[in-house]
Motif scaffolding. Structure first.
Motif, PDB file in Angstrom:
ATOM      1  N   UNK A   1       9.688   5.078   4.409  1.00 44.82           N
ATOM      2  CA  UNK A   1       9.446   6.517   4.269  1.00 44.82           C
ATOM      3  C   UNK A   1      10.550   7.110   3.402  1.00 44.82           C
ATOM      4  N   UNK A   2      10.160   7.717   2.312  1.00 37.70           N
ATOM      5  CA  UNK A   2      11.127   8.318   1.375  1.00 37.70           C
ATOM      6  C   UNK A   2      10.851   9.795   1.175  1.00 37.70           C
TER       7      UNK A   2
ATOM      8  N   UNK B   1      -5.222   4.026  -5.065  1.00 34.75           N
ATOM      9  CA  UNK B   1      -5.558   4.277  -3.661  1.00 34.75           C
ATOM     10  C   UNK B   1      -6.129   3.045  -2.967  1.00 34.75           C
ATOM     11  N   UNK B   2      -5.515   1.919  -3.204  1.00 32.56           N
ATOM     12  CA  UNK B   2      -5.940   0.695  -2.523  1.00 32.56           C
ATOM     13  C   UNK B   2      -4.749  -0.245  -2.365  1.00 32.56           C
ATOM     14  N   UNK B   3      -4.931  -1.243  -1.515  1.00 28.21           N
ATOM     15  CA  UNK B   3      -3.889  -2.239  -1.299  1.00 28.21           C
ATOM     16  C   UNK B   3      -3.765  -3.123  -2.543  1.00 28.21           C
TER      17      UNK B   3
ATOM     18  N   UNK C   1       3.582   0.880   2.831  1.00 27.96           N
ATOM     19  CA  UNK C   1       3.355  -0.127   3.871  1.00 27.96           C
ATOM     20  C   UNK C   1       3.203  -1.490   3.209  1.00 27.96           C
TER      21      UNK C   1
ATOM     22  N   UNK D   1       1.486   5.557  -0.551  1.00 29.49           N
ATOM     23  CA  UNK D   1       0.940   6.914  -0.571  1.00 29.49           C
ATOM     24  C   UNK D   1       2.033   7.832  -1.115  1.00 29.49           C
ATOM     25  N   UNK D   2       1.756   8.478  -2.221  1.00 24.73           N
ATOM     26  CA  UNK D   2       2.754   9.365  -2.813  1.00 24.73           C
ATOM     27  C   UNK D   2       2.207  10.763  -3.003  1.00 24.73           C
ATOM     28  N   UNK D   3       3.024  11.749  -2.724  1.00 33.58           N
ATOM     29  CA  UNK D   3       2.613  13.147  -2.929  1.00 33.58           C
ATOM     30  C   UNK D   3       3.789  13.926  -3.520  1.00 33.58           C
TER      31      UNK D   3
ATOM     32  N   UNK E   1       7.667  12.573  -2.244  1.00 34.77           N
ATOM     33  CA  UNK E   1       7.611  11.994  -0.893  1.00 34.77           C
ATOM     34  C   UNK E   1       6.664  10.803  -0.933  1.00 34.77           C
ATOM     35  N   UNK E   2       7.123   9.675  -0.450  1.00 34.95           N
ATOM     36  CA  UNK E   2       6.239   8.510  -0.435  1.00 34.95           C
ATOM     37  C   UNK E   2       6.354   7.749   0.876  1.00 34.95           C
ATOM     38  N   UNK E   3       5.262   7.116   1.234  1.00 35.96           N
ATOM     39  CA  UNK E   3       5.248   6.186   2.366  1.00 35.96           C
ATOM     40  C   UNK E   3       4.623   4.894   1.868  1.00 35.96           C
TER      41      UNK E   3
ATOM     42  N   UNK F   1       7.336  -0.625   6.856  1.00 34.29           N
ATOM     43  CA  UNK F   1       6.957   0.714   6.396  1.00 34.29           C
ATOM     44  C   UNK F   1       8.211   1.435   5.910  1.00 34.29           C
TER      45      UNK F   1
ATOM     46  N   UNK G   1       0.871  -1.179   0.000  1.00 35.21           N
ATOM     47  CA  UNK G   1       0.000   0.000   0.000  1.00 35.21           C
ATOM     48  C   UNK G   1       0.905   1.225   0.000  1.00 35.21           C
TER      49      UNK G   1
END
Lengths: 337, 337, 337, 337
Positions: A229-230, A328-330, A217, A196-198, A213-215, A227, A194
């Motif tokens: 974190x970049x 936006x999903x696993x 999981x 999340x990127x912004x 920036x991405x996280x 997890x 999963x």
């Protein structure tokens, strides 16, 4: 008596190629037998600097009877064909990551690579960093019981030039790919991703539809969590950390400083100098140990080198992350096939 | 074009001789041109291992036209004569510390050594440790204003064998000697020495009338204070620290660990592994950089190598400390002559 | 049911008096029964702020049947007579350090004080600091085997006003006195003192013939070593550390920061904010726990409060240090008498 | 002159009720005016211990003219009705988190609570922890530029009894709720939530269909990222950390230890004792400062107390996380309404 040195042919004489050339000449048991580059003057300069032979084409180098093994440090789109040629020539090969940005191309080579009798080694140098390697050793030794949560923080000092980023395949395939391999080194059987990127600080990166920036999981088949974190920048230098939490404790690797000097002043106390600004410095030793492990593999000795499978798996995870961030999903993955 | 390599002759093939031999073969610009040892098989083994020529006597090696410079790693009593021979042969020389245990013998060579045109370098390797060198650089750069108090802690993991200690000249000449040189690297003009020595844990050391634990306080002509704390043992490994306090702050070097891994458990948290147990590991890089500085000196380039004067001064301080501990009073010294 | 509160009379309403007053009102089981000060308005202000009764003279307060115990926080020259009066009045007393600057005056009271049946407690608050108390507890518990070397660093943020310093009895009696007591808390039977004092940064301090920087080395009857490093200034704030080295390891207390926040920036990383600038903040909790221990002593319960003997011993060491620094030799002391 | 003390009525005399009672009696300006509990003997014991009046029902306490303000520390299902009663009685109220486990019940009270003129304060004590409060202050002050990534780690020493957990509303509403509020304290306008929950070590927790380990990723309207890592156990004690990464650096709060003592031994070096095992110890000061902020709010002074809106928002995020973990997709939230 020492074994005969492994004669290594180097394809690609750019920045990473130079790192490998230097490692080869500095490592007992290795010899820089030949170099080649799409830009002939680059190959000539490297041959002059380290003492080696220039080849006209990668194919000539790969098939030369003066070359025992090959390191591929040329641009990513060339990797699949060059590995293929190494298999045909029965030459052990160490290829820089990633195998390719396109999973289809990787899949097309995969059956042949899997069946190949030669070592096909992927350049995930971070596995050989003494700090992360020791973390891995101690986790494997059971110091923290069962590993439950692995946290990896990886931040670059500053974004690469936008031209590079635009053809990099995106942050997951270019940057997080190292963290995916690190994750798999501790938790091989990842089953879900999963992400999340912004793009929150770089309009340039936003303009090429990438994230700064991405996280990410991930979970394994037994429920272990990872997890990552970049960030594409960090004011204080290259930020490379990992934390392994288990049923009986936690083990951590924090950042490396050039020296142990700490300063107490009127403004701040117990302060260190900022971290190194480049992966070349941070992972200088790792590149050397990566080569040593490759030599072991070439000689048929036990080796911890990551394999084609590892290169494929990291790319599968990168693809899944890209899709997860977009949809936006696993995303489920199967790395066991 | 690179300059011709400096052909180095090595006198003494014991533990420290091996360290120098390894540094020489690993350092570009240096060549192990010859070796000699009172025990011929030791010289032969070293020559075989690193590829070199065995000489029959130190004199033959020193005067050979195949040798540009000399490293003396033979027993301490031989140092003065060998340096003398190097001066006569006009061969730059790096001599292990101390010059001699007897200050009279050192004084007898001093005028000639001072007048000599060749570099005479003392093996105070600790000056080249990257951490202490950076501490020195930042103190010199004025980061803490005026240096006021320098604290050096130096503890060995365990006492050397009693046979060695019995002929070592005592803790001040054998162990603290490094700290005296470190002190002078920061505070050259020491004018007084006060030492307190006790044998509190080792009956063996007490039986040879030596101390196992010492604290030495020194002052400079401008009133700067230096305190050195030594112990012949430390349960947690080799303890090597320094702390420079000045008018505007403090700079510190604490101990080096092999990796940055820290552990959190049910018993203790934020814990590192014990320190390295040997100066060979702790100062491995320092030995290499010491050689590099010596090569600079040999080539007439600017060099930070400690000199015969530094070797003499450290011994003067050691003698003063021994006397202070015995007479229980402050001993004045004059290092400016 | 709780015991009746101890009604405490406070002599001296200056800076330290205020600290004690605050501790008293904040501590269950204590009551601020009366205050007195040579400056009546100071006493009145304190009585108004904390709710208490003003007495006309120390003697009235000490002999009042409304007062169970006394805290002396008046100027040093008054201490001996006031303790004497407390003994006569059979009132337990906590007196700020030092007992007196003149060891003769202390000696004159000593037989009576030693024979007294009431608790006579000295205000060495640092023993009650939770960090140093825990260090003490763990050393006593044998965690580091036999204590061999104790290092205490104590630096003030900035010199007190020169008027104060001029009548302070000198750095050893005014500042190091705390470290002498701390040393004795770990190593009670000190037998020798060697001190080195310089005035290197303060011309004012030099002008009153005092030192701004001192290093003191002590030994115990069994050969344990203690080294104290003092400075009258520290750019980074109040510097209060201790390190206990023993046969099986080392225990350390470093400096306290207000919070655990650390900062990573482009200039420095892992940095904390400077330390507190005042002993009032650093030892706020210690002052409270000092009072609690005093209450235990008053009630006849087991108490860790330092005694008249401790106050005397610290002064003996301070005197020895002053003499050692002047005569430049080791001074023997006998604290067992 | 001091203002008249705020007379506080306490509803609920269990573990948290005791904490509040103790804070009230220890805080100048507050008075424990009355207590009530569903178990009368609990109320009586509290009244006896701290000196207070027992009320027969919460309603009597809330409406009493001897009570100026109310603290609700009774079981969660009672919170909504009791807040409602406080609004009707015009009594400022501090209610323990969460407002309710059922967002519908919270929504039903929301319009009235929003319109109320009295302060309605939620018991998110962690905001008042001095370390996290300082982190917040420095982030707000711009020390790290724009906040980009916030990482919160929160691990309990051990799971609460299964009976408690079974009625806790699940890990997101019971445990992560604190982290949701902490996240919002730094990043108020969260717009999306993605959660990953697993039961990897506790079969008991699995049996009640809850998670023992969760990772939650959130984003704000401007793209800021927050990641929360939770576990229901930690071998090394209560693990409470936060790390704020911004365009110009990073600020971190790591774990609190009782003292600063560190240990060097033959097995491990630089080691601290494990962390405190309970939130009551770790957040003891935070509870006191929470009360002080509530007193400010009651008196109409500026206050940093979290509000009903904050309590609602944390629950919205908890609900979104629970749904995200189940549906395996990102859940959008709107906290601006």
């Amino acid at each position: 008596m020492s074994p005969a040195p492994v004669r290594i042919g180097l394809i690609g004489c750019g920045r990473i190629g130079q790192v490998h050339a230097l490692s080869i000449v500095a490592t007992p048991g290795a010899e820089l037998a030949g170099v080649v580059d799409a830009v002939p003057t680059a190959a000539e300069a490297t041959a002059a600097r380290f003492g080696s032979t220039v080849y006209g084409t990668p194919e000539e180098l790969i098939t030369s009877d003066q070359v025992d093994a090959v390191i591929i440090a040329s641009p990513t789109p060339t990797h699949v064909d060059l590995i293929d040629a190494c298999i045909d020539a029965d030459k052990p090969v160490l290829c820089e990551k990633p195998i390719d940005l396109d999973i289809e191309r990787v899949e097309s080579l995969r059956p042949k690579a899997t069946a190949a009798s030669i070592p096909i080694v992927l350049g995930f140098n971070r596995r050989f960093d003494p700090h992360f390697a020791e973390l891995h050793r101690r986790v494997q030794a059971g110091e923290i019981g069962t590993l439950e949560q692995l946290s990896i923080v990886s931040r670059d000092p500053a974004p690469a030039p936008i031209e590079y980023l635009a053809s990099s395949g995106g942050i997951f395939r270019d940057m997080t790919i190292h963290d995916f391999d690190m994750a798999r080194n501790f938790v091989p059987d990842i089953v879900s991703v999963s992400a999340c990127g912004v793009a929150q600080f770089s309009d340039e990166i936003k303009s090429i539809d990438d994230y700064d920036s991405v996280i990410v999981t991930m979970t394994s088949s037994s429920g272990q969590q990872v997890v990552v974190t970049n960030s594409r920048h960090a004011a204080y230098g290259y930020d490379q950390r990992a934390e392994a939490f288990g049923s009986e404790g936690l083990l951590e690797v924090s950042n490396v400083t050039d020296t142990l000097v700490r300063r107490w002043g009127a403004d701040q106390v117990e302060a260190r100098e900022p971290y190194q600004n480049s992966f070349l410095e941070r992972y200088a030793v790792a590149y050397q140990l990566e080569l040593v492990a490759f030599l072991h593999a070439v000689r048929g000795e036990p080796s911890t080198s990551p394999t084609f499978h590892d290169g494929w798996a990291a790319l599968v995870l990168a693809d899944a992350a890209a899709r997860s961030a977009k949809e936006r999903r696993v995303i489920d993955v199967d790395l066991s096939v």
